[in-house]
Design a protein around this motif. Structure first.
Motif, PDB file in Angstrom:
ATOM      1  N   HIS A 160      25.156   7.297 -27.008  1.00  0.00           N
ATOM      2  CA  HIS A 160      25.599   7.048 -25.643  1.00  0.00           C
ATOM      3  C   HIS A 160      24.470   6.411 -24.831  1.00  0.00           C
ATOM      4  CE1 HIS A 160      29.454   8.869 -26.190  1.00  0.00           C
ATOM      5  NE2 HIS A 160      28.958  10.049 -26.505  1.00  0.00           N
ATOM      6  N   THR A 175      27.008   7.591 -20.078  1.00  0.00           N
ATOM      7  CA  THR A 175      28.331   7.510 -20.697  1.00  0.00           C
ATOM      8  C   THR A 175      28.536   8.712 -21.606  1.00  0.00           C
ATOM      9  OG1 THR A 175      27.570   6.181 -22.595  1.00  0.00           O
ATOM     10  CG2 THR A 175      28.363   4.980 -20.636  1.00  0.00           C
ATOM     11  N   ASP A 181      28.087   3.649 -28.145  1.00  0.00           N
ATOM     12  CA  ASP A 181      27.762   2.650 -27.125  1.00  0.00           C
ATOM     13  C   ASP A 181      26.387   2.081 -27.455  1.00  0.00           C
ATOM     14  OD1 ASP A 181      30.096   3.424 -25.798  1.00  0.00           O
ATOM     15  OD2 ASP A 181      29.015   4.862 -24.528  1.00  0.00           O
ATOM     16  N   SER A 197      30.658  -1.395 -26.985  1.00  0.00           N
ATOM     17  CA  SER A 197      31.141  -0.077 -27.396  1.00  0.00           C
ATOM     18  C   SER A 197      32.282  -0.221 -28.389  1.00  0.00           C
ATOM     19  CB  SER A 197      31.622   0.703 -26.165  1.00  0.00           C
ATOM     20  OG  SER A 197      32.146   1.973 -26.537  1.00  0.00           O
TER      21      SER A 197
END
Length: 308
Positions: A160, A175, A181, A197
């Motif tokens: 993330h 996120t 991601d 992503s």
């Protein structure tokens, strides 16, 4: 390519290709001129060189090879090594701050936990660790030079987006949805973070507010949505255009180098997508922002496999 073994192989320029055979890569660092719609090769070497990043004053490209960082003039010439101690085994995620005073980079150190994010003087002096946890990979500076955006794996599964203050302190998660991601980069107006992503099934470009996506990333917005696998969106310094790397449909990640990789560009907000070049590329081609300060050119790397 996140696993450390793959990064080490890439840094050495070697990937296994069948029993008893290895393939090395010839690297050609090129500059694409958006007005002329053409590329010019400025540097060629029979080794892996990766991810050029343009200095804010326009005088240098920051590149990496063999776990070291180098400066290369946009007109070519001999690369000049950045004065980082040999203990830092740098990967291809690095970049100068918008004001040119600082250098952020990702590296592993002997006895460490894997890739971590560091900040140093623009010449590599006095590195400071910003992310004790690993793995962590830098990707973008905020336009006020206060924050570094990076991608990290913290639960042993998902990657993330996070940010950390340049002066240090606790990291902040940006996120939380999906499994992977990558490539976070601030928009020049400082309002958004663009990234790629797999949350939509394939790889697409997305964006979230600079403060984060909110609960379950409710504030996230999808930017691209076709069949190609889109990675590493980079906005021009004037914020008017975006270039990114597209792999053929079904390519699972960005760790490979292959034929048929495309550099594509659109306006911001998105309009017609233009394919600028199709070539042998991938990992290391354009991992970090490589636009010139005047928003007219960008640098990237073309690869050619060489049997050894």
């Amino acid at each position: 390519m996140r696993p450390l073994l793959c990064l080490a192989l890439a840094a050495a320029g070697l990937l296994a290709q069948g029993k008893g055979q290895q393939v090395a890569y010839r690297s050609r660092i090129a500059i694409y001129d958006t007005a002329a719609k053409s590329s010019r090769v400025i540097f060629t070497a029979d080794a892996v060189w990766e991810a050029p990043n343009w200095s804010p004053d326009g005088k240098w490209l920051l590149v990496n090879s063999g776990s070291k960082l180098y400066r290369l003039a946009p007109d070519g010439g001999e690369p000049q090594r950045v004065a980082l101690d040999d203990q830092y085994r740098c990967n291809n995620d690095k970049g100068w701050s918008w004001d040119g005073k600082l250098l952020a980079f990702s590296a592993s150190v002997q006895g460490g936990r894997g890739s971590q994010v560091f900040v140093a003087g623009a010449d590599g002096a006095s590195p400071k660790l910003l992310t004790p946890a690993a793995p962590s990979y830098f990707h973008g500076w905020s336009t006020d030079n206060r924050w570094l955006a990076f991608v990290a794996q913290r639960d042993g599964k998902a990657f993330h987006l996070f940010r950390v203050a340049v002066g240090g302190g606790a990291e902040e998660q940006l996120t939380s949805a999906g499994e992977y991601d990558d490539g976070p980069e601030y928009s020049p107006d400082g309002k958004w973070i663009y990234f790629n992503s797999s949350r939509s099934g394939g790889w697409d470009v997305w964006r979230v507010p600079a403060s984060g996506g909110g609960p379950n990333d409710a504030k996230a917005e999808r930017v691209t949505s076709d069949d190609l696998e889109d990675w590493f969106p980079h906005l021009t310094p004037d914020g008017k255009r975006m270039v990114w790397l597209s792999f053929p449909k079904g390519t699972p990640g960005h760790g490979s180098r292959m034929e048929g990789v495309q550099l594509r560009m659109t306006s911001v907000p998105p309009g017609r997508i233009e394919t600028l070049a199709t070539f042998f590329g991938g990992q290391g081609t354009i991992n970090v922002n490589s636009w010139s300060p005047d928003s007219k050119k960008f640098a990237y790397v073309i690869y050619e496999p060489i049997a050894r």
